[in-house]
Design a protein around this motif. Sequence first.
Motif, short mmCIF file in Angstrom:
data_model
loop_
_atom_site.label_atom_id
_atom_site.label_comp_id
_atom_site.label_asym_id
_atom_site.label_seq_id
_atom_site.Cartn_x
_atom_site.Cartn_y
_atom_site.Cartn_z
N ALA A 69 0.83 -1.21 0.00
CA ALA A 69 0.00 0.00 0.00
C ALA A 69 0.86 1.26 0.00
N VAL A 70 1.95 1.22 0.77
CA VAL A 70 2.87 2.36 0.82
C VAL A 70 4.29 1.80 0.84
N ASP A 71 5.19 2.43 0.11
CA ASP A 71 6.59 1.99 0.05
C ASP A 71 7.44 3.25 0.07
N GLN A 72 8.15 3.47 1.18
CA GLN A 72 8.91 4.73 1.31
C GLN A 72 10.36 4.45 1.66
N LEU A 73 11.25 5.26 1.08
CA LEU A 73 12.68 5.13 1.36
C LEU A 73 13.15 6.41 2.03
N SER A 74 13.78 6.28 3.21
CA SER A 74 14.28 7.45 3.92
C SER A 74 15.68 7.80 3.42
N SER A 75 16.08 9.04 3.65
CA SER A 75 17.42 9.46 3.22
C SER A 75 18.51 8.67 3.95
N ASP A 76 18.20 8.11 5.13
CA ASP A 76 19.24 7.33 5.83
C ASP A 76 19.21 5.84 5.45
N GLY A 77 18.43 5.48 4.42
CA GLY A 77 18.41 4.09 3.95
C GLY A 77 17.30 3.25 4.56
N THR A 78 16.65 3.78 5.59
CA THR A 78 15.52 3.06 6.19
C THR A 78 14.41 2.98 5.15
N ARG A 79 13.82 1.79 4.99
CA ARG A 79 12.72 1.65 4.04
C ARG A 79 11.50 1.14 4.79
N LYS A 80 10.39 1.77 4.52
CA LYS A 80 9.20 1.44 5.29
C LYS A 80 8.01 1.14 4.39
#
Length: 366
Positions: A69-80
């Motif tokens: 449903a949601v796929d997000q990548l943070s600038s520090d490499g964390t992916r949620k």
Amino acid sequence: MEKTNLLGLNRQDLVDFFSAIDEKAFRATQLMKWIHQLGVSDFAEMTNISKSLQQKLVDIAEIRPLEIAVDQLSSDGTRKWVFGLNDGNGIETVFIPEDDRGTLCISSQVGCALDCSFCSTARQGFSRNLTTDEILSQVWLASRLLDEEKKPGRKITNIVLMGMGEPLLNYDNVVKAIDVFLDDFAYGLSKRRVTVSTAGVLPAMDRLSERHDVQLAISLHATRDDLRNELVPINKKYPIEELMNACKRFMARRSPRSRLTIEYVMLSGVNDSIQHAEELIQLLDGISVLINLIPFNPFENSGYKTSSNNAVRRFQDKLMQSGLTTVIRKTRGDDIDAACGQLVGKVADKSRRQQKFIKPRFGMNS
Ligand code: SAH
């Protein structure tokens, strides 16, 4: 007839599944490798399985993951991710890369019933337990999606049950998923790399120690019953003294060098004074522990503030001086609300506004 989702079966279940259709037991390990090691969901790609068995499987079984449903990548490499369930609910899964490991934080329930006062998942209330295939699907999808990045350091080496929910209130489905995390024909993780985090469901802690020698993390957060009753209300049922005794029983069954993880959220002016640190030292006397100080992750109307860096460091110093190994957990993925419960909360709020109080439904890549 509803098809069996093979994602939710441990090795024994697969052996039973094949025996029921007159197939040999070795098919179970073949399937486990295809599903969990090679990430294959199409029976037609399973080259060591005959065309006739492939067809039989298509008729009665499936390998069906959750929706993304949601796929997000943070600038520090964390992916949620928020993964969508059949019933329209969503759950969160987070990948946290570090120098020497890649940790996947997974959910065990939709919402949570424990009502901890500083936790944003608590605000959503409790909907239901996740099934074993919904728990395993988080790991299956995350490994595939990380593989597709084709970048170094994007491998799941550790799994922590620290997402939404209380894993020990969904005991049966959780331990079955752990079977597959540890199985050499599936993810093959070492027991030290799988962590169950609990607010302290004592009977289930005792049961777990008989089934799996995995890492246990206790969400302690307070040193006295009056404060812990407020922060972690399950304390009213299982107070601190009983919790500590259960921890000792758990550790007595584990290998001698293993340590219990103690989680302690740092709430400004609530539980972060030097006196609290001294009480914590006394409380943990005689138990081999690793303490994780967690800076409070703020959310709207929480009523709490994160302790200052100074307060956290002073608290850590005090514990270290008495010989307790203490680490401060880094906050990660701030730009994508990677703290537990926050993203689902936001997606739900937004959809609620848009859909005028209709329960949000998650669609593919919506
Ligand atoms: N129910 C389980 C696991 C889920 S929460 C448990 O209680 O252990 C994982 C950890 O995050 C727990 O230690 C929990 O207390 C902590 N936590 C929850 N909300 C938090 C917040 N807003 N900030 C920091 N830590 C939080």
